[in-house]
Design a protein around this motif. Sequence first.
Motif, short mmCIF file in Angstrom:
data_model
loop_
_atom_site.label_atom_id
_atom_site.label_comp_id
_atom_site.label_asym_id
_atom_site.label_seq_id
_atom_site.Cartn_x
_atom_site.Cartn_y
_atom_site.Cartn_z
N ALA A 1 23.33 -36.72 -11.75
CA ALA A 1 22.52 -38.08 -11.71
C ALA A 1 22.74 -39.20 -12.58
O ALA A 1 22.59 -40.26 -12.26
N LYS A 2 23.17 -38.75 -13.69
CA LYS A 2 23.79 -39.78 -14.50
C LYS A 2 24.99 -40.59 -14.22
O LYS A 2 24.88 -41.64 -14.27
N LYS A 3 25.87 -39.83 -13.77
CA LYS A 3 27.18 -40.54 -12.94
C LYS A 3 26.74 -41.42 -11.88
O LYS A 3 27.51 -42.54 -11.60
N TYR A 4 25.75 -41.25 -11.24
CA TYR A 4 25.49 -41.83 -9.64
C TYR A 4 24.08 -42.95 -9.94
O TYR A 4 23.79 -43.17 -9.01
N GLY A 5 23.93 -43.10 -11.42
CA GLY A 5 22.80 -43.91 -11.59
C GLY A 5 21.45 -43.54 -11.10
O GLY A 5 20.60 -44.39 -10.56
N ALA B 1 15.15 -38.20 -16.47
CA ALA B 1 14.63 -38.18 -17.99
C ALA B 1 15.78 -38.27 -18.91
O ALA B 1 16.95 -37.50 -18.54
N GLN B 2 15.77 -38.63 -20.06
CA GLN B 2 16.89 -38.65 -21.13
C GLN B 2 17.13 -37.15 -21.40
O GLN B 2 15.97 -36.31 -21.52
N PHE B 3 18.44 -36.77 -21.48
CA PHE B 3 18.56 -35.38 -21.73
C PHE B 3 20.05 -35.01 -22.42
O PHE B 3 20.70 -35.85 -22.72
N ILE B 4 20.26 -34.02 -22.98
CA ILE B 4 21.33 -33.22 -23.09
C ILE B 4 21.59 -32.05 -22.56
O ILE B 4 20.66 -31.22 -22.28
N GLN B 5 22.83 -31.49 -22.12
CA GLN B 5 23.16 -29.99 -21.92
C GLN B 5 24.02 -29.46 -22.79
O GLN B 5 25.11 -30.04 -23.37
N THR B 6 23.64 -28.21 -23.48
CA THR B 6 24.54 -27.82 -24.34
C THR B 6 24.46 -26.32 -24.72
O THR B 6 23.49 -25.67 -23.91
N GLN B 7 25.38 -25.77 -25.22
CA GLN B 7 25.40 -24.15 -25.65
C GLN B 7 25.52 -24.19 -27.20
O GLN B 7 25.52 -23.10 -27.67
#
Length: 419
Positions: A108-112, A116-122
């Motif tokens: 979603a971020k890549k294609y505009g 919601a604002q987010f992070i993905q993490t481990q």
Amino acid sequence: MEIVIVGSGGREYSIGLALQRECRIDGIYFYPGNGATSKLGKNINFKDDNEFIDFAITQKIGLVIIGPEAPLVEGLADKLRENGILTFGPSQAAARLEGSKAYMKEFAKKYGIPTAQFIQTQDYKEACDFIDSLNLPIVVKADGLCAGKGVVIAQSYEEAKSVVRDMLEGKSFGDSGKKVVIEEFLDGFELSVFAMCDGKDFIVLPAAQDHKRLLDGDKGPNTGGMGAYAPSPLASSALIESIKESIILPTLAGMEKEGNPFSGALFCGIMVVKGKPYLLEFNVRFGDPECEVLMPLFKNGLLDCFLGCASGNLKSVHYELEESVCVGVVVASRDYPYKNSKKAKIVISESQSQNSLISFAGVSSEGGELVASGGRVLVCVGKGRNVQEAVKYAYAKVDEVHFEGMQYRKDIAYQALGK
């Protein structure tokens, strides 16, 4: 032609029930089906998918419709297509839109695509730092498949950090939670918008609203869904056009650019904030119980829609929807969603109503009788000229159902009724 519907829930039952009207279908198989689908067609089961594919080839199956997410994420559609079997459902690569929430958010971020604002993490510390930067409440999601239950809306910073810790340590959702997505909370109203896609073209079905919480007033734990209705009066034509332009079109274009064109049912979970749609999540199949209220709205052309998506020829398909509203009330077993419930015999009063139906889900057949075998047992669907009428018919159907411990919400479609 003969077709196979893969799955065992109310979604698959409702698809089979709707397709029963098609004179071009000579027979419907359910793989594996449930205790009620055998009344619509024939239940089949195999030790593995290779056996199933051999059956489909030998039987010259004309179309396979894959209902649940798990076989899609595991690549069943690819195996079927490799053997020349027409299949409704995305490839394994395209199914990552649901199989990995982290992948979906980065896409979603890549294609505009607005989200919601987010992070993905481990990493637990990185997660905590991001949590501290957000306003309450905070959304925490397990990355992988969790049967619709891998999302927690934390009401405090302490709760958010505790949920993240349990997910990363594998305590909550096993391997599915060992990567997390943390998001800002969007405050608005939700819609479920479904696009039937052939890789390039798509049709959008009437917008639905689901009711995830167990209890009236949207209280209690999240479930797989306790009811739904469609179309939602909150979804104006201008809003649907905005969803098409800002979410569906860039998704299909992006998937094609990635080399993974999307065909099948694209389920867009939408949050509308001050009139603007934001993407909450993608699913790569029809929702349940949304499917149960969408299928009865097809007046004609449903089979052609499935075939058009599967063959890449949706543009030439003609279909017609009824100008009606459908409301579906889920009737669940006593201990849902906390634990498995004791089996209970189902008794349904005789009814000749043309304005309601039942889609069966968590049922088995024992001695020729239907038995509630746990979870979401069935969905009572009412169809009317407006929401009020559809609600009346749906709850009248609920009153005809009897089994020990049955539970259901009394306020399905309250958003549309203004309650």
